[in-house]
Design a protein around this motif. Structure first.
Motif, short mmCIF file in Angstrom:
data_model
loop_
_atom_site.label_atom_id
_atom_site.label_comp_id
_atom_site.label_asym_id
_atom_site.label_seq_id
_atom_site.Cartn_x
_atom_site.Cartn_y
_atom_site.Cartn_z
N SER A 113 35.46 28.92 36.01
CA SER A 113 34.49 30.00 35.82
C SER A 113 33.13 29.62 36.38
O SER A 113 32.59 28.57 36.05
CB SER A 113 34.34 30.34 34.34
OG SER A 113 35.54 30.86 33.84
N ALA A 114 32.60 30.49 37.21
CA ALA A 114 31.28 30.27 37.79
C ALA A 114 30.21 30.71 36.80
O ALA A 114 30.30 31.79 36.22
CB ALA A 114 31.13 31.04 39.09
N ARG A 115 29.18 29.89 36.63
CA ARG A 115 28.01 30.26 35.83
C ARG A 115 26.74 30.09 36.64
O ARG A 115 25.66 30.33 36.17
CB ARG A 115 27.93 29.42 34.54
CG ARG A 115 29.09 29.63 33.59
CD ARG A 115 29.35 31.06 33.19
NE ARG A 115 28.26 31.66 32.44
CZ ARG A 115 28.04 32.97 32.35
NH1 ARG A 115 28.82 33.83 32.96
NH2 ARG A 115 27.01 33.43 31.66
N HIS A 116 26.89 29.67 37.91
CA HIS A 116 25.78 29.56 38.85
C HIS A 116 26.02 30.61 39.94
O HIS A 116 27.17 30.92 40.26
CB HIS A 116 25.73 28.18 39.49
CG HIS A 116 25.38 27.08 38.55
ND1 HIS A 116 26.25 26.62 37.59
CD2 HIS A 116 24.25 26.37 38.41
CE1 HIS A 116 25.66 25.66 36.90
NE2 HIS A 116 24.45 25.48 37.39
N ASN B 19 28.55 14.16 38.44
CA ASN B 19 28.47 13.84 37.01
C ASN B 19 28.54 15.09 36.15
O ASN B 19 29.04 15.06 35.04
CB ASN B 19 27.18 13.07 36.71
CG ASN B 19 27.18 11.70 37.33
OD1 ASN B 19 28.24 11.17 37.67
ND2 ASN B 19 26.01 11.12 37.49
N SER B 20 28.00 16.19 36.66
CA SER B 20 28.07 17.47 35.95
C SER B 20 28.68 18.51 36.90
O SER B 20 27.97 19.22 37.60
CB SER B 20 26.68 17.91 35.47
OG SER B 20 25.79 17.97 36.56
N THR B 21 30.01 18.57 36.92
CA THR B 21 30.72 19.49 37.81
C THR B 21 30.42 20.93 37.43
O THR B 21 30.37 21.27 36.26
CB THR B 21 32.23 19.20 37.73
OG1 THR B 21 32.47 17.89 38.24
CG2 THR B 21 33.04 20.20 38.54
N PHE B 22 30.20 21.77 38.46
CA PHE B 22 29.96 23.18 38.19
C PHE B 22 30.48 24.02 39.34
O PHE B 22 30.73 23.52 40.44
CB PHE B 22 28.47 23.46 37.96
CG PHE B 22 27.59 23.17 39.14
CD1 PHE B 22 27.28 24.17 40.06
CD2 PHE B 22 27.06 21.91 39.34
CE1 PHE B 22 26.47 23.90 41.14
CE2 PHE B 22 26.24 21.64 40.42
CZ PHE B 22 25.94 22.64 41.33
N CYS B 23 30.63 25.32 39.07
CA CYS B 23 31.10 26.27 40.07
C CYS B 23 29.99 27.29 40.32
O CYS B 23 29.39 27.81 39.38
CB CYS B 23 32.35 26.99 39.56
SG CYS B 23 33.02 28.18 40.73
N LYS B 24 29.72 27.56 41.59
CA LYS B 24 28.69 28.51 42.00
C LYS B 24 29.36 29.65 42.75
O LYS B 24 30.02 29.44 43.76
CB LYS B 24 27.68 27.81 42.90
CG LYS B 24 26.52 28.66 43.34
CD LYS B 24 25.60 27.91 44.28
CE LYS B 24 24.95 26.73 43.61
NZ LYS B 24 23.87 26.13 44.41
N ALA B 25 29.20 30.88 42.25
CA ALA B 25 29.73 32.06 42.93
C ALA B 25 28.72 32.51 43.98
O ALA B 25 27.52 32.56 43.71
CB ALA B 25 29.98 33.18 41.92
N VAL B 26 29.20 32.85 45.17
CA VAL B 26 28.33 33.25 46.27
C VAL B 26 28.52 34.75 46.51
O VAL B 26 29.65 35.22 46.68
CB VAL B 26 28.64 32.47 47.56
CG1 VAL B 26 27.64 32.82 48.64
CG2 VAL B 26 28.66 30.96 47.29
N PHE B 27 27.40 35.47 46.52
CA PHE B 27 27.42 36.93 46.64
C PHE B 27 26.59 37.38 47.84
O PHE B 27 25.66 36.70 48.26
CB PHE B 27 26.81 37.58 45.40
CG PHE B 27 27.68 37.58 44.20
CD1 PHE B 27 28.40 38.71 43.84
CD2 PHE B 27 27.78 36.45 43.39
CE1 PHE B 27 29.20 38.72 42.71
CE2 PHE B 27 28.58 36.45 42.27
CZ PHE B 27 29.29 37.59 41.92
N THR B 28 26.92 38.56 48.31
CA THR B 28 26.06 39.32 49.20
C THR B 28 25.99 40.73 48.63
O THR B 28 26.66 41.04 47.65
CB THR B 28 26.55 39.28 50.67
OG1 THR B 28 25.52 39.76 51.52
CG2 THR B 28 27.83 40.08 50.86
#
Length: 153
Positions: free
Chosen positions: A24-27, A91-100
């Motif tokens: 799940s992306a939160r960025h 160290n802090s893995t995250f998911c970033k969703a990219v939008f246009t």
């Protein structure tokens, strides 16, 4: 999938399409071109970059995209397209969703948060910009801009 290391040595996995990796992306990141120019902002510490940030508690990822874009640039966007995702493994893995999306309003005197406001640049100006944030220098940025140019809304 495009895999590379960011400037901090983290492994980055870039996939095109939404929800391709099960995380799940939160960025969020907004890569948007309007009237032949890219929408960027001047982050007060990092430099020139695409708008983006983190979703707040109780906020959908789409709401975060609209809010962050307004807060950082004064630009309101609609018709959002989640076209890619970054997973940054460190160290802090995250998911970033990219939008246009599409620009529907430009506030010339916005109340800004953490930035100096909207900067509109052509591709040539962006390529020659000496004040780019480290975030704009990774391998995935060219691929993201290419996708937006090929699929302009």
């Amino acid at each position: 999938m495009l895999v590379f290391n960011d400037v901090h040595g983290g492994r980055v996995e870039l996939t095109f399409g939404a929800n391709q990796n099960g995380m799940s992306a939160r960025h969020v990141l907004v890569v948007l071109k309007h009237n032949g120019k890219w929408l960027l902002t001047q982050h007060l510490m990092r430099g020139v970059e695409f708008p983006g940030g983190k979703a707040e508690s109780g906020e959908t990822i789409e709401e975060a995209v609209v809010r962050e874009t307004i807060e950082e640039t004064g630009v309101t966007i609609t018709d959002l397209v989640n076209f890619a995702e970054y997973i940054v493994r460190s160290n802090s893995t995250f998911c970033k969703a990219v939008f246009t999306g599409k620009v529907v309003e430009i506030d010339e005197n916005p109340v800004l948060h953490e930035t100096g406001g909207a900067i509109w640049m052509t591709s040539e100006e962006l390529a020659q910009c000496e004040e780019l944030s480290f975030l704009m220098k990774d391998t995935g940025m060219e691929a993201l801009r290419g996708w937006v140019e090929a699929h302009e809304l």
